[in-house]
Design an enzyme around this catalytic site. Structure first.
Site: not given
Ligand code: UFG
Length: 325
Positions: A11, A31, A35, A52, A76, A117, A141, A145, A168, A187, A204
C-alpha cells in the site's frame, strides 16, 4: 537517483513508487508478494520477487542495478497478528531487516530510509508526540520497528546514513494504490465497508477522555507520506552517518466519530454503527508533533483533509469494482 524500494508492491510502497517515478528517479522493487500483488505496480518499476532476508541475492541486486539508496517498506504490519505470532514479526521485520543492512554494507550502499511507526511510542503520557518522547512499544509490531531502528543506529559505525520515518495513521489512496488488508482492522476501510454493505461498523469504545468520547488519531494521506519519502531519500545525502528519526503526521487529530461523519458525507450513505468495548492497547489520543519533518525534509502535508483521504479511498474502491454501480 537509482532507488531500491523493498515492499514496493504494498500500500505505502506502491504509492511512493508512483511519486518517485514522477520525480524522475529510477526504481527497482524488491517484494516477496506474500501480502501484496504485482498488479498495482506501474510498468516503469522493475519488480524482483524475493526476500530482503536473502543477503547474497540482495547484495547482487544492489550491485547489478547500481542502487544508490534503499527505501525499506517491506514488513509485517498488523498489530493484532503481532500479538498472536511475535516470532513472525521478529524474524521478518528485525532479522530480515538486519540481513538487508548486511547486504547494503556488502554492496557499498550507504543511504537508507526506513518505514517505521508511531507504534514505537506505545501509550505516551502527553501529546503532541515529538521525537524525544521515550519509545516504549506495547506490542511486538512496535517493538520490531524499534529494534530495527536500534540496528540502524549501530550501522552508523559502518557509514550508513539512515532516516527513520515514524508514520501516524496512514489513509487514503493514490491512483493505483489503496488500503486493503485481510482481515481489515483499520478504521476508514471498515467505515467504507459499512457504507457499502449496510453491515454495522463497531466503534471500539465511546468513553475515552476526549471531547466526544472516541479516540483521536492523526491521519495522513498516503500521497503526503510518499512526498515525505521522496524528500527523505534526497536528504540522506547531506546527513551524518547514523540514525535520524522523524515523525510523519499532520499535527492535527480527528476523533472516530468525526471520521465517521466525514465518511457519511463523502459516500452519501448512512453508516450503521454499534458501540463495542475498547480494543486492547488503544490510547485515547495519538497526534504527532511534526516540526522536524517540516525543517529536516522541507515537507508540508497538502492533501491530509478528511474529505480528500476518505474520498480518494472511496474512489479507489470503486475503481476496483468493489462498489456496485
Ligand atoms: N476503530 C474503530 N473501529 C474499527 C477500527 C478502528 O472504532 O473497526 C478505532 C480504533 O479503536 C482507533 C481508531 O479507530 O481508535 C483508529 O484505528 P486504526 O486501527 O485505523 O488505527 P490505529 O490507530 O489503531 O493504528 C495505527 C497504525 C498502526 C500503529 C498504531 C499505533 O495503523 O500501524 O497506529 O501507532 F501501530
Amino acid at each position: 537517483m537509482r532507488i531500491l524500494v523493498t515492499g514496493g508492491a504494498g500500500y505505502v510502497g506502491c504509492a511512493t513508487v508512483e511519486t518517485l517515478l514522477a520525480a524522475g528517479h529510477a526504481v527497482v522493487v524488491l517484494d516477496s508478494l506474500v501480502t501484496s500483488s504485482r498488479g498495482r505496480l506501474p510498468a516503469e518499476a522493475r519488480l524482483v520477487e524475493g526476500s530482503v532476508a536473502d543477503r547474497p541475492a540482495v547484495a547482487e541486486l544492489l550491485r547489478s542495478e547500481r542502487i544508490e539508496a534503499v527505501l525499506h517498506c517491506a514488513a509485517r504490519s498488523l498489530v493484532g497478528e503481532s500479538m498472536r505470532d511475535p516470532g513472525l514479526y521478529l524474524r521478518e521485520n528485525v532479522a530480515g531487516g538486519i540481513a538487508l543492512l548486511d547486504a547494503l554494507a556488502d554492496a557499498g550502499v550507504d543511504r537508507f530510509v526506513f518505514s517505521s511507526s508511531a507504534a514505537v511510542y506505545g501509550v505516551p503520557e502527553r501529546t503532541p508526540i515529538d521525537e524525544e518522547t521515550p519509545a516504549a512499544p506495547i506490542n511486538p509490531y512496535g517493538a520490531s520497528k524499534l529494534a530495527l531502528e536500534t540496528a540502524l543506529r549501530a550501522w552508523g559505525a559502518r557509514g550508513l546514513r539512515a532516516i527513520s520515518l515514524r508514520y501516524f495513521n496512514v489513509a487514503g489512496a493514490s491512483e493505483r494504490s489503496g488500503e486493503a488488508h485481510d482481515p481489515e482492522t483499520h478504521l476508514i476501510p471498515n467505515l467504507l465497508a459499512a457504507a457499502r454493505t449496510g453491515e454495522p461498523v463497531t466503534l471500539f469504545g465511546d468513553d475515552f477522555p476526549t471531547p466526544d468520547g472516541t479516540p483521536v488519531r492523526d491521519y495522513i494521506h498516503v500521497l503526503d507520506l510518499a512526498d515525505a519519502h521522496l524528500a527523505a531519500l534526497e536528504r540522506t545525502e547531506g546527513i551524518p552517518a547514523g540514525l535520524t528519526v522523524c515523525n510523519l503526521g499532520t499535527g492535527h487529530g480527528f476523533s472516530v466519530k468525526e471520521v465517521l461523519a466525514a465518511a457519511e458525507a463523502v459516500t452519501g450513505r448512512p453508516i450503521p454503527r454499534t458501540v463495542g468495548p475498547r480494543r486492547a492497547g488503544d490510547p485515547p489520543v495519538l497526534v504527532a508533533a511534526n516540526e522536524r519533518a517540516r525543517t529536516l525534509l522541507g515537507w508540508t502535508p497538502r492533501r491530509s483533509t478528511l474529505p480528500e483521504m476518505i474520498g480518494s479511498a472511496w474512489a479507489w474502491e470503486q475503481r476496483r469494482g468493489e462498489v456496485p454501480a
